[in-house]
Design an enzyme around this catalytic site. Sequence first.
Site, PDB file in Angstrom:
ATOM      1  N   HIS A 156      -0.930   4.632  -0.675  1.00  0.00           N
ATOM      2  CA  HIS A 156      -2.290   4.598  -0.025  1.00  0.00           C
ATOM      3  C   HIS A 156      -2.219   7.230  -0.278  1.00  0.00           C
ATOM      4  O   HIS A 156      -2.160   7.859   0.749  1.00  0.00           O
ATOM      5  CB  HIS A 156      -2.493   4.805   1.619  1.00  0.00           C
ATOM      6  N   HIS A 187      -4.376  -8.134  -2.697  1.00  0.00           N
ATOM      7  CA  HIS A 187      -3.407  -7.538  -2.536  1.00  0.00           C
ATOM      8  C   HIS A 187      -4.264  -7.512  -0.512  1.00  0.00           C
ATOM      9  O   HIS A 187      -3.420  -7.637   0.303  1.00  0.00           O
ATOM     10  CB  HIS A 187      -5.115  -6.221  -2.197  1.00  0.00           C
ATOM     11  N   ASP A 230       1.076  -1.372  -0.219  1.00  0.00           N
ATOM     12  CA  ASP A 230      -0.065   0.779   0.712  1.00  0.00           C
ATOM     13  C   ASP A 230       1.187   1.163  -0.172  1.00  0.00           C
ATOM     14  O   ASP A 230       1.825   1.032   0.701  1.00  0.00           O
ATOM     15  CB  ASP A 230      -0.577  -0.189   1.256  1.00  0.00           C
ATOM     16  N   ASP A 267      -6.725   7.471  -1.536  1.00  0.00           N
ATOM     17  CA  ASP A 267      -6.771   7.155  -0.667  1.00  0.00           C
ATOM     18  C   ASP A 267      -6.168   7.704   0.953  1.00  0.00           C
ATOM     19  O   ASP A 267      -5.162   7.367   1.040  1.00  0.00           O
ATOM     20  CB  ASP A 267      -8.210   6.327  -0.212  1.00  0.00           C
ATOM     21  N   ARG A 268      -6.978   8.517   1.401  1.00  0.00           N
ATOM     22  CA  ARG A 268      -6.328   8.881   2.856  1.00  0.00           C
ATOM     23  C   ARG A 268      -4.714  10.002   3.227  1.00  0.00           C
ATOM     24  O   ARG A 268      -4.933  10.966   3.501  1.00  0.00           O
ATOM     25  CB  ARG A 268      -5.050   7.614   3.962  1.00  0.00           C
ATOM     26  N   HIS A 295      -2.506  -4.971   2.134  1.00  0.00           N
ATOM     27  CA  HIS A 295      -3.777  -4.481   3.394  1.00  0.00           C
ATOM     28  C   HIS A 295      -3.551  -4.211   4.765  1.00  0.00           C
ATOM     29  O   HIS A 295      -4.855  -3.831   5.253  1.00  0.00           O
ATOM     30  CB  HIS A 295      -4.489  -5.829   2.670  1.00  0.00           C
ATOM     31  N   ARG A 317     -13.044  -6.643   9.066  1.00  0.00           N
ATOM     32  CA  ARG A 317     -12.917  -5.716   8.270  1.00  0.00           C
ATOM     33  C   ARG A 317     -14.395  -6.040   8.292  1.00  0.00           C
ATOM     34  O   ARG A 317     -14.772  -4.691   7.176  1.00  0.00           O
ATOM     35  CB  ARG A 317     -12.857  -6.755   7.320  1.00  0.00           C
ATOM     36  N   ASP A 343      -4.257  -0.232  -3.575  1.00  0.00           N
ATOM     37  CA  ASP A 343      -4.113   0.539  -2.113  1.00  0.00           C
ATOM     38  C   ASP A 343      -3.150   2.006  -2.840  1.00  0.00           C
ATOM     39  O   ASP A 343      -1.907   2.322  -2.328  1.00  0.00           O
ATOM     40  CB  ASP A 343      -4.255   0.205  -0.807  1.00  0.00           C
ATOM     41  N   ASN A 377      -8.640  -2.585  -2.256  1.00  0.00           N
ATOM     42  CA  ASN A 377     -10.003  -2.484  -1.777  1.00  0.00           C
ATOM     43  C   ASN A 377     -10.087  -0.822  -2.201  1.00  0.00           C
ATOM     44  O   ASN A 377     -11.815  -0.800  -2.205  1.00  0.00           O
ATOM     45  CB  ASN A 377     -10.330  -3.054  -0.735  1.00  0.00           C
ATOM     46  N   HIS A 378      -9.077  -0.528  -2.700  1.00  0.00           N
ATOM     47  CA  HIS A 378      -9.279   1.138  -2.358  1.00  0.00           C
ATOM     48  C   HIS A 378      -9.446   1.752  -3.434  1.00  0.00           C
ATOM     49  O   HIS A 378      -9.189   2.686  -4.091  1.00  0.00           O
ATOM     50  CB  HIS A 378      -8.010   2.150  -1.424  1.00  0.00           C
TER      51      HIS A 378
END
Length: 450
Positions: free
Chosen positions: A194, A302, A192, A224-225, A378, A351, A221, A253-254
């Site tokens: 991010h 992921h 990730d 995001d964030r 993840h 989750r 990922d 998943n993002h």
Amino acid sequence: NTDFHFLHFPLKTFINAIKYYTEALELNPSNAIYYSNRSLAYLRTECYGYALGDATRALELDKNYIKGYYRRATSNMALGKFKAALKDYETVVRVRPNDKDAKMKYQECNKIVKQKAFERAIASDELKRSVVDSLDIENMTIEDDYAGPKLEDGKVTLKFMKDLMAWFKDQKKLHRKCAYQVNTEEITICGDTHGQYYDLLNIFELNGLPSITNPYLFNGDFVDRGSFSVEVILTLFGFKLLYPEHFHLLRGNHETDNMNQMYGFEGEVKAKYTAQMFQLFSEVFQWLPLAQCINSKVLVMHGGLFSEDGVTLEDIRKIDRNRQPPDSGPMCDLLWSDPQPQDGRSVSNKRGVSCQFGPDVTERFLEQNKLQYIVRSHEVKAEGYEVTHSGKCITVFSAPNYCDQMGNKGAYIHLRGSDLKPEFHQFTAVPHPDVKPMAYANSLMQLGMM
């Protein structure tokens, strides 16, 4: 209000808070406030399934406990369950009609529910028209005063990529025409990132730029964030175009609409470009591969393995990936599942979706598919990576000091030679411009004082 101070603790503090509230609940299992506060701690550590469970338990103990409704609504929002969240926000607003924060969150959630309903109403069974079909990129004008990087005859070159990274580093924006155009012996696997663009640049500084002789795989990922997600994804897409056979991107998943709507990428793209640009990113994300097999020995994905035994590599190849992921099944598991230390499987209460899988599940999957081990991402790890399941399940996470608060290291992995033995390389966070993580996130994810 004690919550106000609670919210300003570093994220590591919430791990301890979970431990202390768990101990308190063992002594006093009927205390709704303890469940509600542990729910908040779970929210801050991104264990949204656990957060939802605790908020629900708080309301079972005390149906008049308003913070419980607030916590449950926030948990459901994080899980993309907007209708359920709206019902709880309605309760809060009804009881506290003068609460501005609650009213704002109710209105925002109501807007999302109506938007989703509208999208379903106009959806057609016919093949959806691509955003690309409505673009006239050829006739987009690059203004004379634009001094940034440009593609050469519509092609990405190494010079363009070097100019692009320097341009982004100075917080400048790539021209929209170029942004639309962009939309081995050893391999480096990164987890990730991010939206932490300056840490991505540091990876390339430490490990070298991607090239035919220095291939990379980024394991989902990307966005995001972190508030430099646009810069991260355009840089990664640029290298994919430059080295299509030696630079690989897997979906996380993002890379999905629900996550992007809540955790910042959609807001960031709209702020820096347009809603149309976000729609194009959404389309491209749906075509990203869900897994990659390296030399018929290592499988990279992921999330992790599956809710049922018997899934083969051929089954993975046959997954219809050009869509938003469902709430269950192999596609969901590849993006969402996590390993657990004990044998067997368990529902992922952590989750709120998919499963957790044990060493025996990993062993059977590898044996059936004649593989050596899996690499997944993840989950944030203090050292940037973790080796579990007797060396057969490796986690790598490449966003150091995640969200500017976790204090974790980042890592990447080298796979070398015929045996593909992993070599782990750790690194720490580097400074970035003063734009906080989650700056573009949906206001509902900015936890209030409730």
